[in-house]
Design an enzyme around this catalytic site. Structure first.
Site, PDB file in Angstrom:
ATOM      1  N   HIS A 185      12.876  -3.627  -0.248  1.00 17.62           N
ATOM      2  CA  HIS A 185      12.519  -3.452  -1.657  1.00 17.62           C
ATOM      3  C   HIS A 185      13.432  -4.334  -2.505  1.00 17.62           C
ATOM      4  O   HIS A 185      14.652  -4.355  -2.296  1.00 17.62           O
ATOM      5  CB  HIS A 185      12.675  -1.986  -2.056  1.00 17.62           C
ATOM      6  CG  HIS A 185      12.249  -1.735  -3.471  1.00 17.62           C
ATOM      7  ND1 HIS A 185      10.918  -1.720  -3.854  1.00 17.62           N
ATOM      8  CD2 HIS A 185      12.969  -1.505  -4.586  1.00 17.62           C
ATOM      9  CE1 HIS A 185      10.858  -1.500  -5.150  1.00 17.62           C
ATOM     10  NE2 HIS A 185      12.077  -1.370  -5.627  1.00 17.62           N
ATOM     11  N   LEU A 197       7.987   7.180  -2.466  1.00 18.84           N
ATOM     12  CA  LEU A 197       7.898   5.713  -2.582  1.00 18.84           C
ATOM     13  C   LEU A 197       9.267   5.081  -2.857  1.00 18.84           C
ATOM     14  O   LEU A 197       9.987   5.533  -3.762  1.00 18.84           O
ATOM     15  CB  LEU A 197       6.927   5.353  -3.716  1.00 18.84           C
ATOM     16  CG  LEU A 197       6.717   3.858  -3.969  1.00 18.84           C
ATOM     17  CD1 LEU A 197       5.919   3.231  -2.834  1.00 18.84           C
ATOM     18  CD2 LEU A 197       6.031   3.625  -5.310  1.00 18.84           C
ATOM     19  N   ASN A 215      11.359  -0.571   5.364  1.00 22.60           N
ATOM     20  CA  ASN A 215      10.771  -1.311   4.245  1.00 22.60           C
ATOM     21  C   ASN A 215      11.869  -2.121   3.571  1.00 22.60           C
ATOM     22  O   ASN A 215      13.043  -1.752   3.620  1.00 22.60           O
ATOM     23  CB  ASN A 215      10.163  -0.328   3.239  1.00 22.60           C
ATOM     24  CG  ASN A 215       9.513  -1.033   2.068  1.00 22.60           C
ATOM     25  OD1 ASN A 215       8.776  -2.002   2.241  1.00 22.60           O
ATOM     26  ND2 ASN A 215       9.786  -0.553   0.864  1.00 22.60           N
ATOM     27  N   ARG A 271       0.850  -1.184   0.000  1.00 24.19           N
ATOM     28  CA  ARG A 271       0.000   0.000   0.000  1.00 24.19           C
ATOM     29  C   ARG A 271       0.884   1.231   0.000  1.00 24.19           C
ATOM     30  O   ARG A 271       1.903   1.272   0.707  1.00 24.19           O
ATOM     31  CB  ARG A 271      -0.892   0.061   1.258  1.00 24.19           C
ATOM     32  CG  ARG A 271      -1.888  -1.044   1.384  1.00 24.19           C
ATOM     33  CD  ARG A 271      -2.972  -0.995   0.329  1.00 24.19           C
ATOM     34  NE  ARG A 271      -3.795   0.195   0.388  1.00 24.19           N
ATOM     35  CZ  ARG A 271      -4.638   0.552  -0.575  1.00 24.19           C
ATOM     36  NH1 ARG A 271      -4.752  -0.175  -1.678  1.00 24.19           N
ATOM     37  NH2 ARG A 271      -5.379   1.635  -0.452  1.00 24.19           N
ATOM     38  N   GLU A 289      17.147 -11.192   0.623  1.00 24.38           N
ATOM     39  CA  GLU A 289      16.200 -10.422   1.447  1.00 24.38           C
ATOM     40  C   GLU A 289      16.077 -11.060   2.823  1.00 24.38           C
ATOM     41  O   GLU A 289      16.061 -10.380   3.856  1.00 24.38           O
ATOM     42  CB  GLU A 289      14.821 -10.367   0.781  1.00 24.38           C
ATOM     43  CG  GLU A 289      14.784  -9.609  -0.533  1.00 24.38           C
ATOM     44  CD  GLU A 289      13.372  -9.443  -1.076  1.00 24.38           C
ATOM     45  OE1 GLU A 289      12.428  -9.292  -0.286  1.00 24.38           O
ATOM     46  OE2 GLU A 289      13.199  -9.488  -2.315  1.00 24.38           O
TER      47      GLU A 289
HETATM   48  C1  GRF Z   1       9.540  -9.022  -1.416  1.00 22.73           C
HETATM   49  O1  GRF Z   1      10.219  -9.211  -2.618  1.00 22.73           O
HETATM   50  C2  GRF Z   1       9.784  -7.644  -0.885  1.00 22.73           C
HETATM   51  O2  GRF Z   1      11.055  -7.154  -1.187  1.00 22.73           O
HETATM   52  C3  GRF Z   1       8.746  -6.823  -1.591  1.00 22.73           C
HETATM   53  O3  GRF Z   1       7.611  -7.652  -1.675  1.00 22.73           O
HETATM   54  C4  GRF Z   1       8.027  -9.015  -1.622  1.00 22.73           C
HETATM   55  C5  GRF Z   1       7.302  -9.625  -0.483  1.00 22.73           C
HETATM   56  O4  GRF Z   1       7.538 -11.002  -0.343  1.00 22.73           O
HETATM   57  N1  GRF Z   1       8.519  -5.574  -0.899  1.00 22.73           N
HETATM   58  P1  GRF Z   1       7.120 -11.735   0.989  1.00 22.73           P
HETATM   59  O5  GRF Z   1       5.638 -11.449   1.221  1.00 22.73           O
HETATM   60  O6  GRF Z   1       7.959 -11.221   2.096  1.00 22.73           O
HETATM   61  O7  GRF Z   1       7.357 -13.186   0.705  1.00 22.73           O
END
Ligand code: GRF
Length: 218
Positions: free
Chosen positions: A109, A144, A107, A91, A174
């Protein structure tokens, strides 16, 4: 111990990596709650199964962004978290909401910001022919996918990659860097200075930047 609230919209694999790290003691935070704007978010089940309180604030039930954000803020503040962690929360947030949590909302990304803000980052990376792609954890500001960068990880783009293979390679990173960023916050090691993040004891941050998956040049 610092407490966090995690906001999700879907799968919740980043949320899961944070829950796992909190559970095994490598991330010294209390996950107070997981909130979703989508009732069907798969991550809600995962969180519930782990015994974490969950709440749904369904954005389709609110007439505008401001009223949704107000309801979301009320739900967050009920848990008085030290940090709000956006983990696949899809969002766009109003300026008022972002300012309310300034310096205490992160956040993740799936690109090396400031490259490829917005959606479809892996497809765009492939279209541009970049050789290095990756992911970024940053503090949230009103723009954003922008804001002071806390940690990044790089991955190679290899011959034959498609969107799915590249996404999977980035996602593995991540899951590594988000717990690290939250750990630094929990340990009080992050400081904002002139719009940039300083990490106390910088060697760890520098080491994390050097992805072990980068190929040797040929
Ligand atoms: C991830 O790639 C994150 O970087 C992006 O949205 C995706 C979410 O994946 N913001 P998850 O729901 O954490 O599996």
């Amino acid at each position: 111990m610092k407490s966090i609230v995690i906001l999700i919209s879907g799968r919740g694999s980043n949320m899961q990596s944070l829950l796992a790290a909190a559970a095994d003691g490598s991330l010294p935070v209390c996950v107070a709650a997981v909130l979703s704007n989508r009732p069907g978010a798969a991550g809600l089940e995962t969180a519930g199964a782990a015994g974490i309180p969950t709440r749904v604030i369904d954005h389709t039930l609110y007439p505008d962004r401001e009223s949704f954000d107000a309801a979301m803020a009320e739900a967050i503040d009920a848990f008085s978290p030290d940090l709000v962690v956006l983990a696949g929360f899809m969002r766009i947030l109003s300026n008022g909401f972002v300012e309310r949590y300034a310096g205490r909302m992160m956040n993740i990304h799936p690109s090396l910001l400031p490259m490829f803000p917005g959606l479809h980052t892996h497809r765009r990376a492939l279209e541009e022919g970049v050789r290095i792609h990756g992911c970024t954890v940053h503090f949230v500001t009103p723009t954003l996918d922008h804001g002071p960068i806390i940690i990044q990880a790089a991955v190679p783009v290899v011959a034959g990659d498609d969107e799915a293979s590249l996404a999977a390679r980035v996602l593995a990173q991540e899951h590594r860097i988000y717990p690290q960023a939250v750990r630094w916050f929990a340990d009080g090691r992050l400081r904002l200075l002139d719009g940039r993040v300083e990490v106390a004891g910088r060697q760890a941050a520098d080491a994390a930047l050097l992805s072990p998956t980068l190929p040797e040049s040929d």
